[in-house]
Design a protein around this motif. Structure first.
Motif, PDB file in Angstrom:
ATOM      1  N   ILE A 103       1.033  -1.579   0.273  1.00  0.00           N
ATOM      2  CA  ILE A 103       0.109  -0.215  -0.212  1.00  0.00           C
ATOM      3  C   ILE A 103       0.763   1.084  -0.204  1.00  0.00           C
ATOM      4  N   THR A 104       0.297   1.998  -0.964  1.00  0.00           N
ATOM      5  CA  THR A 104       1.347   3.665  -0.736  1.00  0.00           C
ATOM      6  C   THR A 104       0.595   4.488   0.676  1.00  0.00           C
ATOM      7  N   VAL A 105       1.363   5.172   0.773  1.00  0.00           N
ATOM      8  CA  VAL A 105       0.369   6.465   2.084  1.00  0.00           C
ATOM      9  C   VAL A 105       1.995   7.304   1.634  1.00  0.00           C
ATOM     10  N   GLY A 106       1.688   8.455   1.699  1.00  0.00           N
ATOM     11  CA  GLY A 106       2.112   9.719   1.815  1.00  0.00           C
ATOM     12  C   GLY A 106       3.722   9.801   0.284  1.00  0.00           C
ATOM     13  N   GLY A 107       3.038   8.531  -0.378  1.00  0.00           N
ATOM     14  CA  GLY A 107       4.130   8.818  -2.144  1.00  0.00           C
ATOM     15  C   GLY A 107       5.437   7.298  -1.682  1.00  0.00           C
ATOM     16  N   GLU A 108       4.751   6.753  -0.738  1.00  0.00           N
ATOM     17  CA  GLU A 108       5.858   5.301  -0.173  1.00  0.00           C
ATOM     18  C   GLU A 108       5.053   4.261  -0.520  1.00  0.00           C
ATOM     19  N   THR A 109       5.450   3.488  -0.426  1.00  0.00           N
ATOM     20  CA  THR A 109       5.065   1.952  -0.832  1.00  0.00           C
ATOM     21  C   THR A 109       6.016   0.801  -0.087  1.00  0.00           C
ATOM     22  N   LEU A 110       5.365  -0.027   0.770  1.00  0.00           N
ATOM     23  CA  LEU A 110       5.489  -0.408   1.632  1.00  0.00           C
ATOM     24  C   LEU A 110       4.441  -1.745   1.573  1.00  0.00           C
ATOM     25  N   THR A 111       4.726  -2.762   2.489  1.00  0.00           N
ATOM     26  CA  THR A 111       4.089  -3.911   2.414  1.00  0.00           C
ATOM     27  C   THR A 111       3.543  -3.432   3.825  1.00  0.00           C
ATOM     28  N   VAL A 112       2.270  -4.931   4.213  1.00  0.00           N
ATOM     29  CA  VAL A 112       1.215  -4.510   4.993  1.00  0.00           C
ATOM     30  C   VAL A 112       2.360  -4.403   6.273  1.00  0.00           C
ATOM     31  N   HIS A 113       3.180  -5.636   6.109  1.00  0.00           N
ATOM     32  CA  HIS A 113       4.194  -6.061   7.604  1.00  0.00           C
ATOM     33  C   HIS A 113       5.073  -4.779   7.807  1.00  0.00           C
ATOM     34  N   GLY A 114       5.821  -4.177   6.494  1.00  0.00           N
ATOM     35  CA  GLY A 114       6.324  -3.427   6.930  1.00  0.00           C
ATOM     36  C   GLY A 114       5.929  -2.054   7.417  1.00  0.00           C
ATOM     37  N   TRP A 115       4.548  -1.545   6.875  1.00  0.00           N
ATOM     38  CA  TRP A 115       3.945  -0.718   8.242  1.00  0.00           C
ATOM     39  C   TRP A 115       3.498  -1.188   9.110  1.00  0.00           C
ATOM     40  N   ALA A 116       3.467  -2.273   9.169  1.00  0.00           N
ATOM     41  CA  ALA A 116       3.045  -2.863  11.395  1.00  0.00           C
ATOM     42  C   ALA A 116       5.152  -2.650  11.547  1.00  0.00           C
ATOM     43  N   GLU A 117       5.747  -2.985  10.885  1.00  0.00           N
ATOM     44  CA  GLU A 117       6.890  -2.900  11.666  1.00  0.00           C
ATOM     45  C   GLU A 117       7.344  -1.626  12.071  1.00  0.00           C
ATOM     46  N   ARG A 118       7.159  -0.300  11.484  1.00  0.00           N
ATOM     47  CA  ARG A 118       7.077   0.792  11.555  1.00  0.00           C
ATOM     48  C   ARG A 118       5.945   1.591  12.305  1.00  0.00           C
ATOM     49  N   THR A 119       4.752   1.062  12.249  1.00  0.00           N
ATOM     50  CA  THR A 119       3.916   1.732  12.673  1.00  0.00           C
ATOM     51  C   THR A 119       3.532   1.097  14.501  1.00  0.00           C
ATOM     52  N   GLY A 120       3.799   0.077  14.418  1.00  0.00           N
ATOM     53  CA  GLY A 120       3.613  -1.196  15.387  1.00  0.00           C
ATOM     54  C   GLY A 120       1.872  -0.947  16.078  1.00  0.00           C
ATOM     55  N   ILE A 121       1.736  -1.070  14.523  1.00  0.00           N
ATOM     56  CA  ILE A 121       0.114  -1.194  14.649  1.00  0.00           C
ATOM     57  C   ILE A 121      -0.155  -2.882  14.329  1.00  0.00           C
ATOM     58  N   PRO A 122      -0.715  -3.196  15.154  1.00  0.00           N
ATOM     59  CA  PRO A 122      -0.520  -5.566  14.373  1.00  0.00           C
ATOM     60  C   PRO A 122      -1.096  -5.120  12.836  1.00  0.00           C
ATOM     61  N   VAL A 123      -0.309  -5.898  12.227  1.00  0.00           N
ATOM     62  CA  VAL A 123      -0.908  -6.489   9.676  1.00  0.00           C
ATOM     63  C   VAL A 123      -2.025  -6.797  10.592  1.00  0.00           C
TER      64      VAL A 123
ATOM     65  N   ILE B  73      -4.871  -3.372  10.198  1.00  0.00           N
ATOM     66  CA  ILE B  73      -4.259  -2.853   9.239  1.00  0.00           C
ATOM     67  C   ILE B  73      -4.895  -3.739   7.776  1.00  0.00           C
ATOM     68  N   SER B  74      -4.807  -4.981   7.547  1.00  0.00           N
ATOM     69  CA  SER B  74      -5.690  -5.433   6.855  1.00  0.00           C
ATOM     70  C   SER B  74      -7.114  -5.351   6.628  1.00  0.00           C
ATOM     71  N   ASN B  75      -7.614  -5.797   7.925  1.00  0.00           N
ATOM     72  CA  ASN B  75      -9.213  -5.387   8.914  1.00  0.00           C
ATOM     73  C   ASN B  75      -9.304  -3.842   8.621  1.00  0.00           C
ATOM     74  N   ARG B  76      -8.711  -3.042   9.047  1.00  0.00           N
ATOM     75  CA  ARG B  76      -9.517  -1.753   8.855  1.00  0.00           C
ATOM     76  C   ARG B  76      -9.480  -1.527   6.735  1.00  0.00           C
ATOM     77  N   LEU B  77      -7.933  -1.701   5.732  1.00  0.00           N
ATOM     78  CA  LEU B  77      -8.379  -1.564   4.648  1.00  0.00           C
ATOM     79  C   LEU B  77      -9.863  -2.248   4.074  1.00  0.00           C
ATOM     80  N   ASN B  78      -9.759  -3.508   4.707  1.00  0.00           N
ATOM     81  CA  ASN B  78     -11.272  -4.366   4.753  1.00  0.00           C
ATOM     82  C   ASN B  78     -12.369  -3.846   4.598  1.00  0.00           C
TER      83      ASN B  78
END
Length: 363
Positions: A214-234, A237-242
């Protein structure tokens, strides 16, 4: 009863009401057909009922007048040899009575081989179809309905109405146009998405929640990558997107950590604290509140006792333990034992059957 007059005689007589007459004589006297009298006696009717009970009137048959003579349709059928259903069908589509009872039936079989003659030219239905562009089954149906050959092969097929110019495309048409599955568009609309967003947002590829990009602010990372950066569980994030969250909200909105609290009698406690004080399970209180119960009622109404559970415990092999004690002994969660017992499992099976491990999605 039927009494033969003589052994060699072909006629029979019926004795009823102290009189002995032939069926024909009874017919002339009472109006009951002689053949019907014989059938009734064979079916076990008493002679008196057989010769005297009136014939049940049938529904009035439809009559048709042709050449000054009026007959029922079935009588015209017997006279002309044309089936009753054919005559009725012809009349229902507007044929004149004279034509309906006099025109011979076209043989269904052989139409293709013998062909249809128009203007002195004989061709099969398939050949007429190839020449005129009218489907063969349409020509055949028209002829079966009584159309003349000229009309059957010369009348253009009525075009089906197409979509109105101002009609909005259906979900299926949007799906074909955008490549987004129709069920996804349906779900998005049911969740309150606008039509533009529902058909304009590309469908996310199913590659597993942690490998999805997923792309946020022009940066593209996997959900796992965003989870490691923000501390929000994978999974969060996936349920929120769904559920239709924007990528920014899905990866940056903090997870609510504060437990839900409710106020009863001026005292505010979390649901867990109310459960510990009242002995009512947390899920029961939460379910009651979700169903619209008031906080006072949710924590004040006693929970229904489950069968074979509670303080009395569950007996297995002569040993009585509570569900929680059996859970601690066997390692099977207490809620699973509760569910199994509520579904009718035997106590032995409920506490001894290992829990089937959940499948994990491969990375």
């Amino acid at each position: 009863m039927l009494v033969p007059v003589r052994p060699a005689a072909a006629s029979v007589v019926v004795t009823a009401f102290g009189r002995t007459l032939t069926p024909g004589e009874w017919e002339r006297e009472n109006g009951v057909p002689a053949t019907l009298i014989g059938k009734r006696i064979k079916l076990g009717w008493t002679p008196e009922d057989a010769v005297s009970r009136p014939v049940r009137s049938k529904r009035t048959a439809r009559t048709v007048t042709v050449g000054g003579e009026t007959l029922a349709i079935h009588e015209w059928s017997e006279r002309t040899g044309i089936p009753t259903a054919v005559i009725s069908s012809r009349l229902s589509i507007g044929w004149t009575p004279e034509r309906a009872v006099s025109e011979p039936i076209r043989k269904r079989r052989g139409t293709g081989r013998q062909g249809v003659v128009i203007g002195g030219e004989r061709l099969t239905i398939r050949e007429w179809s190839e020449r005129t562009g009218i489907p063969a089954n349409v020509i055949s149906n028209r002829l079966n309905r009584g159309w003349t050959p000229e009309r059957a092969v010369g009348t253009p097929v009525r075009k089906r109405r197409g979509p109105k110019p101002d009609r909005s495309p259906t979900v299926r048409e949007w799906s074909e146009r955008t490549g987004i599955p129709a069920n996804i568009i349906h779900v998005r609309l049911s969740r309150g998405w606008t039509l533009e967003r529902a058909v304009g947002t590309p469908a996310r590829k199913r590659r597993g929640p942690d490998l999805e990009e997923i792309t946020v602010g022009g940066e593209t990372l996997t959900v796992h990558g965003w989870a490691e950066r923000t501390g929000i569980p994978v999974a969060t994030i996936s349920n929120r997107l769904n559920r239709g969250w924007t990528p920014e909200d899905a990866v940056f909105r903090p997870v609510r950590k504060e437990p839900r609290a409710i106020t009863v009698g001026g005292e505010r406690l979390t649901i867990r604290e109310w459960a510990e004080r009242t002995g009512i399970p947390i899920n029961v209180i939460s379910g009651r509140l979700y169903a619209g119960w008031s906080p006072e009622r949710a924590v004040g109404a006693p929970a229904r006792r489950r069968r074979r559970t509670g303080r009395r415990g569950v007996v297995i092999g002569g040993e009585r333990l509570t569900v929680r004690e059996w859970s601690e002994r066997t390692g099977i969660p207490a809620n699973i034992i509760y569910v199994r017992l509520s579904r009718g499992w035997t106590p032995e099976r409920a506490v001894n059957t290992p829990v089937r491990p959940r499948r994990r999605r491969d990375a």
